[in-house]
Design an enzyme around this catalytic site. Sequence first.
Site, PDB file in Angstrom:
ATOM      1  N   ASN A  10       0.865  -1.181   0.000  1.00  0.00           N
ATOM      2  CA  ASN A  10       0.000   0.000   0.000  1.00  0.00           C
ATOM      3  C   ASN A  10       0.903   1.233   0.000  1.00  0.00           C
ATOM      4  O   ASN A  10       1.447   1.606   1.034  1.00  0.00           O
ATOM      5  CB  ASN A  10      -0.887  -0.050   1.263  1.00  0.00           C
ATOM      6  CG  ASN A  10      -1.729   1.208   1.424  1.00  0.00           C
ATOM      7  OD1 ASN A  10      -1.816   2.031   0.514  1.00  0.00           O
ATOM      8  ND2 ASN A  10      -2.354   1.343   2.590  1.00  0.00           N
ATOM      9  N   TRP A  11       1.057   1.815  -1.175  1.00  0.00           N
ATOM     10  CA  TRP A  11       1.990   2.947  -1.302  1.00  0.00           C
ATOM     11  C   TRP A  11       1.430   4.224  -0.683  1.00  0.00           C
ATOM     12  O   TRP A  11       2.149   5.211  -0.555  1.00  0.00           O
ATOM     13  CB  TRP A  11       2.317   3.200  -2.781  1.00  0.00           C
ATOM     14  CG  TRP A  11       3.050   2.083  -3.475  1.00  0.00           C
ATOM     15  CD1 TRP A  11       3.339   0.837  -2.965  1.00  0.00           C
ATOM     16  CD2 TRP A  11       3.597   2.111  -4.796  1.00  0.00           C
ATOM     17  NE1 TRP A  11       4.021   0.096  -3.902  1.00  0.00           N
ATOM     18  CE2 TRP A  11       4.188   0.850  -5.030  1.00  0.00           C
ATOM     19  CE3 TRP A  11       3.629   3.080  -5.815  1.00  0.00           C
ATOM     20  CZ2 TRP A  11       4.815   0.534  -6.240  1.00  0.00           C
ATOM     21  CZ3 TRP A  11       4.246   2.774  -7.021  1.00  0.00           C
ATOM     22  CH2 TRP A  11       4.845   1.508  -7.225  1.00  0.00           C
ATOM     23  N   LYS A  12       0.158   4.227  -0.360  1.00  0.00           N
ATOM     24  CA  LYS A  12      -0.503   5.431   0.189  1.00  0.00           C
ATOM     25  C   LYS A  12      -0.263   6.615  -0.757  1.00  0.00           C
ATOM     26  O   LYS A  12      -0.125   6.408  -1.957  1.00  0.00           O
ATOM     27  CB  LYS A  12      -0.053   5.688   1.626  1.00  0.00           C
ATOM     28  CG  LYS A  12      -0.234   4.442   2.489  1.00  0.00           C
ATOM     29  CD  LYS A  12      -0.125   4.679   3.958  1.00  0.00           C
ATOM     30  CE  LYS A  12      -0.352   3.359   4.689  1.00  0.00           C
ATOM     31  NZ  LYS A  12      -0.312   3.500   6.154  1.00  0.00           N
ATOM     32  N   HIS A  96      -9.630   1.018   4.639  1.00  0.00           N
ATOM     33  CA  HIS A  96      -8.378   1.274   5.362  1.00  0.00           C
ATOM     34  C   HIS A  96      -8.661   2.272   6.499  1.00  0.00           C
ATOM     35  O   HIS A  96      -9.481   3.172   6.347  1.00  0.00           O
ATOM     36  CB  HIS A  96      -7.320   1.833   4.403  1.00  0.00           C
ATOM     37  CG  HIS A  96      -5.969   1.893   5.033  1.00  0.00           C
ATOM     38  ND1 HIS A  96      -5.589   2.910   5.875  1.00  0.00           N
ATOM     39  CD2 HIS A  96      -4.926   1.031   4.987  1.00  0.00           C
ATOM     40  CE1 HIS A  96      -4.359   2.673   6.302  1.00  0.00           C
ATOM     41  NE2 HIS A  96      -3.933   1.540   5.787  1.00  0.00           N
ATOM     42  N   GLU A  98      -7.148   4.765   7.525  1.00  0.00           N
ATOM     43  CA  GLU A  98      -6.975   6.185   7.180  1.00  0.00           C
ATOM     44  C   GLU A  98      -8.197   6.711   6.438  1.00  0.00           C
ATOM     45  O   GLU A  98      -8.574   7.868   6.588  1.00  0.00           O
ATOM     46  CB  GLU A  98      -5.679   6.361   6.361  1.00  0.00           C
ATOM     47  CG  GLU A  98      -4.449   6.199   7.245  1.00  0.00           C
ATOM     48  CD  GLU A  98      -3.218   5.653   6.538  1.00  0.00           C
ATOM     49  OE1 GLU A  98      -3.154   5.693   5.302  1.00  0.00           O
ATOM     50  OE2 GLU A  98      -2.307   5.169   7.260  1.00  0.00           O
ATOM     51  N   GLU A 168      -5.679  -4.905  10.404  1.00  0.00           N
ATOM     52  CA  GLU A 168      -4.667  -3.883  10.663  1.00  0.00           C
ATOM     53  C   GLU A 168      -4.997  -3.160  11.963  1.00  0.00           C
ATOM     54  O   GLU A 168      -5.827  -2.240  11.960  1.00  0.00           O
ATOM     55  CB  GLU A 168      -4.632  -2.866   9.522  1.00  0.00           C
ATOM     56  CG  GLU A 168      -4.294  -3.467   8.179  1.00  0.00           C
ATOM     57  CD  GLU A 168      -3.684  -2.446   7.241  1.00  0.00           C
ATOM     58  OE1 GLU A 168      -2.581  -2.704   6.754  1.00  0.00           O
ATOM     59  OE2 GLU A 168      -4.289  -1.379   7.030  1.00  0.00           O
ATOM     60  N   GLY A 174       2.145   2.422  10.844  1.00  0.00           N
ATOM     61  CA  GLY A 174       3.089   3.536  10.726  1.00  0.00           C
ATOM     62  C   GLY A 174       3.728   3.926  12.051  1.00  0.00           C
ATOM     63  O   GLY A 174       4.378   4.955  12.160  1.00  0.00           O
ATOM     64  N   SER A 214       3.173  -1.922  10.486  1.00  0.00           N
ATOM     65  CA  SER A 214       4.623  -1.947  10.755  1.00  0.00           C
ATOM     66  C   SER A 214       5.263  -3.292  10.462  1.00  0.00           C
ATOM     67  O   SER A 214       6.177  -3.737  11.165  1.00  0.00           O
ATOM     68  CB  SER A 214       4.918  -1.499  12.198  1.00  0.00           C
ATOM     69  OG  SER A 214       4.489  -0.174  12.393  1.00  0.00           O
TER      70      SER A 214
END
Length: 254
Positions: A10-12, A96, A98, A168, A174, A214
Amino acid sequence: MKRQRIVAGNWKMNLDFNEGRDLAIGIIRSIGSSDVLTILCPPFIHLHYISVLTNGIANIEVGAQNCHSARNGAFTGEVSAAMIKSTGASYVILGHSERREFFDEDDALLAEKVNIALASGLHPIFCCGEKLEVREAGTHEHLVRTQLENGLFHLDSDVFAKIVIAYEPVWAIGTGKTASPAQAQEMHKFIRSLIAERYGQEIADSTAILYGGSCKPDNAAEIFSQPDVDGGLIGGASLKAADFVAIVDSFPQS
Ligand code: PGA
């Protein structure tokens, strides 16, 4: 029961067009042929180019990080599931943390996104997971159950089989703090039991459940060795080809 093993990156919101091209090429060059499915999930601007690059490589697929819930229409700035599919991508990350937190996506909206993604021929990678205060209150299983029941369990079994789940824990994303392998296993086993309750043991045993938060080259092997962990959804460590490929190579020999 042999399940598909998957590592998704997941490159975000990272990497411009050239940087994304270079990372994708670096990964393609160094990834060996294995039975692990690698899914690259870059920002929308990369989807078509990377789909072309990976076209014909058996163990690499491309996915988006979000889609809109409507088929099409006056939604300036948004991207539909059908548009994503037309780039050559075949997966989409939905739910997700976020998106849930910064874009107010709730379970009802996510259920709509899951539906339109499936109707457009995409496989959702459906994320669930609790925040730190929920874990500390001991209600993390209840929360994950609610996320899955509201976002996914309306599906019929034939379409549910197209779903990948990612657990997650928000407190591990992160932050450099991973769930311990035992904590990951405990939740993954619980999620599989919920799937078995709703869809039966056979479907539960064939659903891939990924861990995210992480995950790095130095901890992936231990996490991936847990019996109910079928791979990872990787954020930060997916932005360097060597780290990402090392994670893809972290499964125990089967
Ligand atoms: P991280 O992100 O690996 O950087 O913790 C994982 C994710 O958000 O999918």
